[in-house]
Structures are given as C-alpha cells and as structure tokens.
Design a protein around this motif. Structure first.
Motif, short mmCIF file in Angstrom:
data_model
loop_
_atom_site.label_atom_id
_atom_site.label_comp_id
_atom_site.label_asym_id
_atom_site.label_seq_id
_atom_site.Cartn_x
_atom_site.Cartn_y
_atom_site.Cartn_z
N LEU A 250 0.68 -1.16 0.17
CA LEU A 250 -0.06 -0.02 0.02
C LEU A 250 0.98 1.37 -0.06
N THR A 251 1.99 1.22 0.59
CA THR A 251 2.82 2.28 0.64
C THR A 251 3.60 2.72 -0.48
N ASP A 252 3.88 1.68 -1.48
CA ASP A 252 4.59 1.93 -2.72
C ASP A 252 3.70 2.61 -3.64
N GLY A 253 3.51 4.06 -3.52
CA GLY A 253 2.64 4.58 -4.49
C GLY A 253 3.36 5.94 -5.11
N LEU A 254 4.48 6.48 -4.43
CA LEU A 254 5.00 7.30 -4.74
C LEU A 254 6.57 7.10 -5.06
N ASP A 255 7.56 7.93 -5.65
CA ASP A 255 8.80 7.55 -5.95
C ASP A 255 9.72 7.62 -4.72
N GLY A 256 10.08 6.39 -4.36
CA GLY A 256 11.10 6.18 -3.37
C GLY A 256 10.28 6.08 -1.85
N LEU A 257 8.91 6.34 -2.00
CA LEU A 257 8.11 6.27 -0.72
C LEU A 257 8.53 5.06 0.14
#
Length: 352
Positions: free
Chosen positions: A185-192
C-alpha cells in the motif's frame, strides 16, 4: 561461497560476520547498479510499464515508467548472498524462502497487470492472499522445525509475557500477510516505500545482531537465539540492493519495484521481526506502513458506515497529494517520520 572458501583456506577474515555483511552490501549494490540499466532498456523495449489506476489521474505521467524493478534487487541480493553466506544455517534458508517466495507472488501479480495493461488485473485479492499464506506457512514451518522459540516479547519488559506455543503459527502467518500488504500500500510515490524499508530492515538487522550475540543480548536483557546472527548477511545484501534500486527509484523515478519488490520486502521485514522477537515493536519500526494501512481501513470503514470519507483519498500519501503538497515533500517527510520512529525503537531496548 566466500565463507566456505575461508574455511578451506583456514583464513579467518571471512569468518567475521561484519566483514561478510559489508561485502554482501557492496556486492548487492554493485550488482543492482550493473543489471538495472540493462533491465530498463529491455523493459522499455517490451513496454513493461506500470499501469496507472484511473483513480489517480495525477499519476498519468508515470504510465511509461517500467515496473517489476523489485526482481532486480532480489536477484542482486541472491547473487551477493551466494558469495558470502553460510548455507548450513536454517534461518538463512527461511529468509531466502521468504524473500523469493513473496517476490514470486508479486511477480505473478505484476505480470498479469503489465500484460493486460490494467492496474486492476493480475491476481485476485483472494488468490494473492492464498499464495502469500502458502509462503508464510513455509517460512513459519521452517522456524518451528529449527526449534525457534515461540515466546512473545513486548517493549519495556525484559521477560516474555507468555508463550504462544502452537498459536505462533497463525500469529506469524497473520504478521506476514499484514506486513506484505502494508508495504504494498505504501509503494505509491517515487521512493516512498524504498527508504522506510531500508531503515526498517537495518533496524531489525541490528536487533537480530543483538539477539544472536551472547554478550550483547545479556547486557540488553533480550533473548539470545543461537544462529540468527547469520541472517545479518541477508539484511546487508538486501539493504545494498535497495540502495542501488533507490538510485533509479528516487524522484523522478525511472523504475518502480512493483508488487514483486513490495511483497518481497514486506515478507522479509516480517521475518526479521519474528527472528528478533520484535513482533510488537514492528508497529513502531514500520510506522509508515502502519499509518498507510490504517488510513485505508479508516477510509473504507467510514465510507461504508457513514457514507463519508475521512481523507480526500487513501492511502494517506494520496490525501496529501490532493492537498497539493509537492510529491518530493511528501516523500521526504515520510522518510523523516520513519527514521525518527526507528531511533525510538532502538532506544526502547535501554528501558527494559
């Protein structure tokens, strides 16, 4: 391989865990840096791009970004581990089963999305959970076969609060499922997701080193579990691979890890938390993943019960996007929260 070679040559240098961990980190970083450009060239030629959800129109510009980059840092990790680890250690095998197993589940899901060009395709939710549960069961079963203790520890208490016994099986499986999907779920922005994952893995690696060291574990009043220290090689290798991946994944991203990477990372973090007897402390160590997951739960529950949304959009990083926060500002601030939370998690060991 280096470990076995050092034994053969009666040379003690590679017998040191710290030396092999350092070499594993550097090798995995180097392998990722070498292989990733070749993968990107192939992925671009094959249009192996990340399908963008229609619910996130602000990300339409990311539609040409290659995905499944997680396969590269997993491969780099494996190559580094082959050269540095002691394969007679069962806990190492548990880590490898976890990393590769969850990675393959994610890869199957990613391939379905890429081939269809639709973010909603791939594995069904039930199918994904089922396959994840199988991998979690294999890892859990190996831990019990190795005689791993089943006592549950909580922060600030020097002794176990109780023994989970056979209840450890469903508890650990639930941990695997929760953590893998939280990282996803966290993998939604670049490098987040990448940096909080590196921080969490290094923190848990430190805790495992404490747990596997007879003197330090006694000083910090944590259980001493013989053999778990060797997993530090996997920790170092995956951290090196993720550092290499971050080179290409930092804003603006040239590649995404996909479910291949996020599920593998989540499963490995859960595995490390179990080995380090930090199942409860994982809430603080993985605070960003927890926040992201809770935001989704709150959003869904509120909409179903009240017909109203708590956030402009969930997971919560999209909420801040809707509030017009610059993407790189959201990312860096989440990184900062993760770093502070992990410092607090390590400090908690002095209050037992």
């Amino acid at each position: 391989m280096l470990y076995e070679l050092s034994e053969l040559l009666h040379h003690t240098l590679f017998g040191y865990l710290s030396v092999r961990a350092g070499i594993a980190f550097i090798l995995a970083f180097a392998f990722t840096m070498i292989i990733m450009p070749k993968y990107l060239a192939w992925a671009i030629s094959k249009n192996a791009n990340q399908p963008i959800s229609k619910y996130v129109p602000a990300h339409e510009s990311k539609g040409k970004t290659p995905t499944m980059g997680g396969a590269i840092f997993i491969l780099a990790t494996l190559l580094a581990v082959i050269l540095t680890v002691d394969f007679s250690n069962l806990y190492v095998w548990g880590g490898l089963i976890t990393l590769v197993g969850f990675g393959l589940v994610g890869l199957k899901d990613d391939l379905g999305k890429v081939l269809s060009g639709d973010n909603l395709e791939g594995l069904t939710p039930r199918g994904k959970i089922f396959l994840q549960a199988i991998v979690a069961s294999l890892s859990t079963g190996l831990l019990l076969y190795a005689g791993f203790p089943t006592e549950l520890y909580v922060p600030f208490f020097k002794n176990a609060i109780f023994d989970l016994s056979y209840f450890a099986i469903p508890f650990w499986i639930l941990m695997f499922l929760a953590t893998t999907n939280a990282v996803n779920l966290t993998d939604g922005l670049d490098g987040l997701a990448t940096v909080p994952s590196i921080i969490a893995i290094l923190t848990l690696g430190t805790i495992i080193y404490f747990t596997g060291h007879a003197i330090i574990s006694n000083y910090l009043l944590v259980p001493n579990i013989k053999g778990v220290g060797e997993v530090l090689i996997l920790v170092a290798a995956l951290s090196g691979g993720l550092f290499g991946f971050l080179w290409f994944n930092s804003y603006p991203a040239e590649v995404f890890m996909g479910d291949t990477g996020s599920l593998a990372i989540g499963g490995f973090i859960a595995y490390l938390a179990i080995l380090g007897k930090s199942e409860v402390l994982l809430v603080l160590i993985g605070i960003i993943f927890v926040i992201e997951t809770i935001s989704v739960i709150m959003q869904v529950a509120s909409f179903k019960l009240r017909g109203k949304r708590v956030f402009l959009m969930a997971p919560i990083h999209h909420h801040f996007e809707m509030k017009k926060w610059p993407e790189n500002k959201i990312i860096v601030r989440f990184w900062m929260i993760s770093f502070i939370a992990n410092i607090l998690a390590l400090i908690s060991f002095k209050f037992r």
